[in-house]
Design a protein around this motif. Structure first.
Motif, short mmCIF file in Angstrom:
data_model
loop_
_atom_site.label_atom_id
_atom_site.label_comp_id
_atom_site.label_asym_id
_atom_site.label_seq_id
_atom_site.Cartn_x
_atom_site.Cartn_y
_atom_site.Cartn_z
N CYS A 229 0.81 -1.22 0.00
CA CYS A 229 0.00 0.00 0.00
C CYS A 229 0.84 1.27 0.00
O CYS A 229 0.34 2.35 0.31
N PHE A 230 2.12 1.15 -0.34
CA PHE A 230 3.02 2.30 -0.31
C PHE A 230 2.52 3.44 -1.19
O PHE A 230 2.69 4.62 -0.86
N ASP A 231 1.89 3.10 -2.31
CA ASP A 231 1.42 4.11 -3.26
C ASP A 231 0.25 4.94 -2.73
O ASP A 231 -0.14 5.92 -3.36
N LEU A 232 -0.30 4.58 -1.57
CA LEU A 232 -1.36 5.39 -0.98
C LEU A 232 -0.84 6.72 -0.44
O LEU A 232 -1.57 7.71 -0.40
N LEU A 233 0.42 6.74 -0.01
CA LEU A 233 0.96 7.95 0.61
C LEU A 233 0.89 9.18 -0.28
O LEU A 233 0.37 10.22 0.15
N PRO A 234 1.38 9.15 -1.52
CA PRO A 234 1.29 10.37 -2.33
C PRO A 234 -0.14 10.71 -2.71
O PRO A 234 -0.46 11.88 -2.91
N LYS A 235 -1.01 9.71 -2.77
CA LYS A 235 -2.41 9.97 -3.08
C LYS A 235 -3.10 10.71 -1.93
O LYS A 235 -3.96 11.55 -2.15
N LEU A 236 -2.71 10.37 -0.71
CA LEU A 236 -3.31 11.00 0.46
C LEU A 236 -2.66 12.33 0.83
O LEU A 236 -3.34 13.26 1.26
#
Length: 94
Positions: free
Chosen positions: A18-25
């Motif tokens: 789920c690392f790619d959630l960080l820039p989305k959030l």
């Protein structure tokens, strides 16, 4: 909103895929040089290392007050990543 991270959330989100959630959030994440070293250098080939090294949305912020950082190491029972993250968050507050 300015978000500062230590190593645990970065590694855990990488483990969970789920690392790619960080820039989305949050857009941009700030980490200290100590956190970068802990995840990417010391943790090479471990979960999170490649993701942090390649993330253009992570900004590595050096801790400038090394004297205060060193004093905090001896005063508090925390690791370099946690203490330096506090210093980075104070620098980037506001």
């Amino acid at each position: 909103m300015k978000v500062v991270s230590d190593s645990s959330p970065l590694i855990t989100l990488a483990l969970l895929g789920c690392f790619d959630l960080l820039p989305k959030l949050y857009g941009k994440i700030y980490i200290s040089g100590e956190v970068y070293k802990e995840v990417v250098v010391d943790g090479a080939a471990l979960p999170g290392a490649a993701q942090v090294a390649q993330a253009k949305w992570i900004e590595v912020v050096p801790v400038k007050d090394i004297v205060a950082l060193t004093a905090a190491f001896s005063k508090f029972a925390l690791g370099a990543g946690e203490i330096s993250a506090v210093f980075v968050s104070q620098r980037n507050s506001g």
